[in-house]
Design a protein around this motif. Structure first.
Motif, PDB file in Angstrom:
ATOM      1  N   ALA A  57       0.825  -1.204   0.000  1.00  0.00           N
ATOM      2  CA  ALA A  57       0.000   0.000   0.000  1.00  0.00           C
ATOM      3  C   ALA A  57       0.863   1.260   0.000  1.00  0.00           C
ATOM      4  N   GLN A  58       2.010   1.223   0.657  1.00  0.00           N
ATOM      5  CA  GLN A  58       2.833   2.413   0.797  1.00  0.00           C
ATOM      6  C   GLN A  58       3.920   2.554  -0.262  1.00  0.00           C
ATOM      7  N   GLN A  59       4.593   1.460  -0.621  1.00  0.00           N
ATOM      8  CA  GLN A  59       5.720   1.567  -1.545  1.00  0.00           C
ATOM      9  C   GLN A  59       5.672   0.579  -2.694  1.00  0.00           C
ATOM     10  N   GLY A  60       5.248  -0.623  -2.446  1.00  0.00           N
ATOM     11  CA  GLY A  60       5.281  -1.663  -3.465  1.00  0.00           C
ATOM     12  C   GLY A  60       4.503  -1.300  -4.710  1.00  0.00           C
ATOM     13  N   ALA A  61       3.343  -0.700  -4.521  1.00  0.00           N
ATOM     14  CA  ALA A  61       2.522  -0.320  -5.662  1.00  0.00           C
ATOM     15  C   ALA A  61       3.236   0.725  -6.520  1.00  0.00           C
ATOM     16  N   ILE A  62       3.956   1.635  -5.878  1.00  0.00           N
ATOM     17  CA  ILE A  62       4.684   2.654  -6.636  1.00  0.00           C
ATOM     18  C   ILE A  62       5.762   2.003  -7.492  1.00  0.00           C
ATOM     19  N   TYR A  63       6.486   1.039  -6.928  1.00  0.00           N
ATOM     20  CA  TYR A  63       7.515   0.339  -7.700  1.00  0.00           C
ATOM     21  C   TYR A  63       6.894  -0.400  -8.880  1.00  0.00           C
ATOM     22  N   VAL A  64       5.751  -1.009  -8.664  1.00  0.00           N
ATOM     23  CA  VAL A  64       5.073  -1.720  -9.754  1.00  0.00           C
ATOM     24  C   VAL A  64       4.626  -0.733 -10.821  1.00  0.00           C
ATOM     25  N   PHE A  65       4.118   0.426 -10.435  1.00  0.00           N
ATOM     26  CA  PHE A  65       3.676   1.429 -11.402  1.00  0.00           C
ATOM     27  C   PHE A  65       4.841   1.895 -12.269  1.00  0.00           C
ATOM     28  N   VAL A  66       5.995   2.137 -11.663  1.00  0.00           N
ATOM     29  CA  VAL A  66       7.170   2.560 -12.429  1.00  0.00           C
ATOM     30  C   VAL A  66       7.599   1.439 -13.374  1.00  0.00           C
ATOM     31  N   ALA A  67       7.577   0.210 -12.895  1.00  0.00           N
ATOM     32  CA  ALA A  67       7.921  -0.929 -13.754  1.00  0.00           C
ATOM     33  C   ALA A  67       6.944  -1.029 -14.933  1.00  0.00           C
ATOM     34  N   LEU A  68       5.668  -0.765 -14.698  1.00  0.00           N
ATOM     35  CA  LEU A  68       4.672  -0.811 -15.775  1.00  0.00           C
ATOM     36  C   LEU A  68       4.953   0.250 -16.838  1.00  0.00           C
ATOM     37  N   ILE A  69       5.459   1.387 -16.430  1.00  0.00           N
ATOM     38  CA  ILE A  69       5.812   2.429 -17.393  1.00  0.00           C
ATOM     39  C   ILE A  69       6.906   1.921 -18.326  1.00  0.00           C
ATOM     40  N   PHE A  70       7.923   1.274 -17.756  1.00  0.00           N
ATOM     41  CA  PHE A  70       9.008   0.758 -18.582  1.00  0.00           C
ATOM     42  C   PHE A  70       8.552  -0.410 -19.461  1.00  0.00           C
TER      43      PHE A  70
END
Length: 88
Positions: A57-70
């Motif tokens: 909820a705090q950080q993992g989703a952000i990392y996944v979102f950045v990975a999805l951009i790439f």
């Protein structure tokens, strides 16, 4: 930098929309699923000293979102090359 035919244009956009739907499903599952729906189950697992549900909820989703951009960038570059509309 134009499409070779109208069929190529239609096929390109179908593949583009298909990719977008798949990535949005991943985005939804990670943000809503891991961060809200399955948070109690995931909180039973520790990750770097934090409960996994909280971490998503705090950080993992952000990392996944950045990975999805790439992932989107790489897939769209390949799609552009496939249909001959790349900028290179």
């Amino acid at each position: 930098m134009a499409f070779r035919s109208d069929e190529d244009k239609v096929a390109y956009w179908k593949e583009n929309l298909s990719l977008l739907v798949k990535l949005l499903i991943v985005w939804f599952v990670v943000s809503f699923g891991a961060g809200i729906l399955f948070v109690d189950v995931l909180n039973q697992i520790q990750f770097f000293g934090f409960k996994l549900g909280f971490w998503f909820a705090q950080q993992g989703a952000i990392y996944v979102f950045v990975a999805l951009i790439f992932v989107y960038m790489a897939k769209m570059n390949a799609l552009d090359r496939k249909y001959g509309v790349n900028e290179e």
